[in-house]
Design an enzyme around this catalytic site. Structure first.
Site, short mmCIF file in Angstrom:
data_model
loop_
_atom_site.label_atom_id
_atom_site.label_comp_id
_atom_site.label_asym_id
_atom_site.label_seq_id
_atom_site.Cartn_x
_atom_site.Cartn_y
_atom_site.Cartn_z
N ASN A 155 0.82 -1.20 0.00
CA ASN A 155 0.00 0.00 0.00
C ASN A 155 0.86 1.26 0.00
O ASN A 155 1.80 1.38 0.80
CB ASN A 155 -0.91 0.00 1.24
CG ASN A 155 -1.83 1.20 1.27
OD1 ASN A 155 -2.74 1.31 0.46
ND2 ASN A 155 -1.60 2.12 2.21
N GLU A 156 0.56 2.20 -0.92
CA GLU A 156 1.19 3.53 -0.95
C GLU A 156 2.66 3.45 -0.57
O GLU A 156 3.09 4.01 0.44
CB GLU A 156 0.42 4.47 -0.01
CG GLU A 156 -1.05 4.61 -0.41
CD GLU A 156 -1.86 5.52 0.50
OE1 GLU A 156 -1.28 6.04 1.49
OE2 GLU A 156 -3.06 5.70 0.24
N HIS A 222 -4.49 6.21 -5.99
CA HIS A 222 -5.38 6.58 -4.89
C HIS A 222 -5.76 8.04 -5.08
O HIS A 222 -4.88 8.90 -5.24
CB HIS A 222 -4.70 6.35 -3.54
CG HIS A 222 -4.44 4.91 -3.26
ND1 HIS A 222 -3.86 4.48 -2.07
CD2 HIS A 222 -4.68 3.79 -3.99
CE1 HIS A 222 -3.76 3.15 -2.10
NE2 HIS A 222 -4.24 2.72 -3.26
N TRP A 280 -12.65 3.78 -0.22
CA TRP A 280 -12.10 3.67 1.15
C TRP A 280 -13.09 4.32 2.11
O TRP A 280 -13.42 5.48 1.93
CB TRP A 280 -10.75 4.38 1.25
CG TRP A 280 -10.15 4.15 2.60
CD1 TRP A 280 -10.41 4.84 3.75
CD2 TRP A 280 -9.23 3.11 2.95
NE1 TRP A 280 -9.71 4.32 4.80
CE2 TRP A 280 -8.97 3.25 4.34
CE3 TRP A 280 -8.60 2.09 2.26
CZ2 TRP A 280 -8.10 2.40 5.02
CZ3 TRP A 280 -7.73 1.25 2.94
CH2 TRP A 280 -7.48 1.41 4.30
#
Length: 442
Positions: A155-156, A222, A280
């Site tokens: 993630n990220e 995102h 999210w």
């Protein structure tokens, strides 16, 4: 602080040329595959993600969430896991159970390691290489699940500092997984806390894709405060589409501490261009972003305004999600023939849009006859003990097996030959025979 850089024209041209130089494979029979910038399931059917993120690693007892998001129409869930570096490790047995829950609820499972979040800026964050170590440690659980599982490496994986090595590190991570025998579709997140304001992922995506010997990598952006205008959203996603590179919106919100994302454009553009998205998040947010909960206290009957938008709004999950064909037993796409409507009357057509263990989503399309109508009432009787648990765009009542659904204020007036539709969620513990629906006009 939100920062943007100007477009790199030469890098984009190199991106386009790289895609043309590297052919894309035919659909793999073993699992998901990528071709011409689109994702296909193991049957060769295009699959567009419509789902949510679920913070499983912090709420491991909330296993009912998988059934809950499915009941609301999702076809995918992105599951937060931890490698054990920043948060307690999700064990092999736990990940196997997550995969089983996804399959039981006919959900495609995107698994992600969260410990990489903000690497290079966030204290304690781990590298993509360390995330690969975790994936290799659970390789026995992933094996054989290529039809149902997509591996999101980390993630990220970079914050707003020290992200220049994103392309090299990402390509190396993909190659380590391939060398170890992992054949799943791999998803890779953008740097800059996932938002790629530096265009590092955008301008290096073709090279990273070409470095995957399986040509089976999907890119994930995102979208929060950096993407607060329609132009920014359509330009970013459109460049991937034009280059023939697969892109999904792996996270997005309707509000954020760094700005106000344009969620309506995310949804509309994604729908118009066949781009997947995962909102999210389901529930359990903290640290000042509790407003991003879609359900209050993990209760599917207590959707927040954000949850209502994602599931029930225009271009939301109910309107656009289609279950992956690998689950089989898909409802017929061609409805049964209907008799012509009488003059001044109406007909109703009942369709099973989606079904899963213990439940289904139905839709009824009402069509006016040879003359306009000012209102309508439909009726049917379930034959297998089904029940309606939730409905929209109708005033619906039921008594035992009998169901009556009437128009609401905005969809009662239909011109001659015009149609409207309403939907519902139902329970089905046995069979799910399609009932015959009558329609009366007023």
């Amino acid at each position: 602080m939100k920062t943007r850089l100007s477009a790199a024209g030469a890098a984009l041209l190199a991106c386009l040329l790289a895609v043309l130089a590297f052919g894309q494979p035919a659909h793999a029979a073993a699992g998901f595959s990528v071709a011409d910038g689109r994702l296909y399931d193991a049957n060769g059917t295009e699959f567009v993600m419509r789902g949510v993120n679920h913070a499983h690693t912090w709420y491991p007892q909330r296993t009912s969430s998988f059934a809950d998001v499915k009941a609301l129409g999702a076809n995918t869930v992105r599951v937060v896991l931890a490698s054990g570096d920043r948060w307690p490790r999700n064990s092999n047995a736990d990940v196997a159970n997550v995969i089983a829950l996804c399959k039981a609820n006919r959900l495609i499972c995107v698994l992600e390691v969260h410990d990489t979040t903000g690497y290079g800026e966030q204290s304690g964050a781990i590298s993509l290489g360390r995330a690969v170590d975790y994936w290799l440690s659970i390789a026995d659980v992933l094996a054989g699940e290529e039809e149902y599982v997509i591996v999101n490496i980390g993630n990220e994986p970079y914050g707003n500092q020290n992200y220049a090595s994103w392309a090299t590190d990402t390509a190396n991570a993909v190659n380590r997984l391939r060398a170890a025998g992992l054949t799943h579709t791999i998803m890779v997140d953008a740097p800059n806390w996932g938002q790629d304001w530096s265009f590092t992922m955008r301008d290096n995506a073709a090279a990273v894709f070409a470095a995957d010997p399986a040509r089976n990598t999907v890119f994930s952006i995102h979208m929060y405060g950096v993407f607060d205008t329609a132009a920014e959203i359509t330009d970013y996603l459109g460049r991937f589409r034009a280059a023939g590179l697969p892109i999904v919106v792996g996270e997005f919100g309707y509000n954020h501490s760094d700005g106000d994302p344009d969620e309506d454009t995310v949804l509309a553009y994604s729908q118009a261009n066949g781009i997947g998205w995962l909102g999210w998040s389901w529930s359990g947010n903290g640290g000042g972003v509790e407003y991003l909960d879609m359900a209050t206290g993990f209760n599917p009957a207590a959707l927040t305004s954000w949850g209502q938008r994602v599931f029930n709004g225009v271009n939301g999950i109910r309107q656009t999600a289609r279950e992956a064909s690998v689950f089989g037993d898909a409802p017929p796409t061609t409805p049964p023939p209907t008799t012509p409507p009488p003059a001044g009357g109406c007909t109703a057509m009942y369709t099973i849009v989606n079904q899963w263990q213990g439940g289904f989503q139905g839709e009824v399309r009402v069509t006016a006859g040879a003359t306009a109508v000012t209102g309508w009432t439909t009726r049917w009787a379930f034959a297998d003990g089904q029940g309606v648990t939730q409905s929209w765009n109708t005033a619906l009542t039921s008594s035992g097996s009998s169901v009556t659904a009437r128009n609401v204020a905005w969809n009662g007036r239909l011109a001659a030959g015009a149609s409207t539709s309403f939907g519902f969620l139902g329970s089905a513990t046995g069979g799910n025979t399609r009932p015959t629906v009558s329609c009366a006009a007023s």
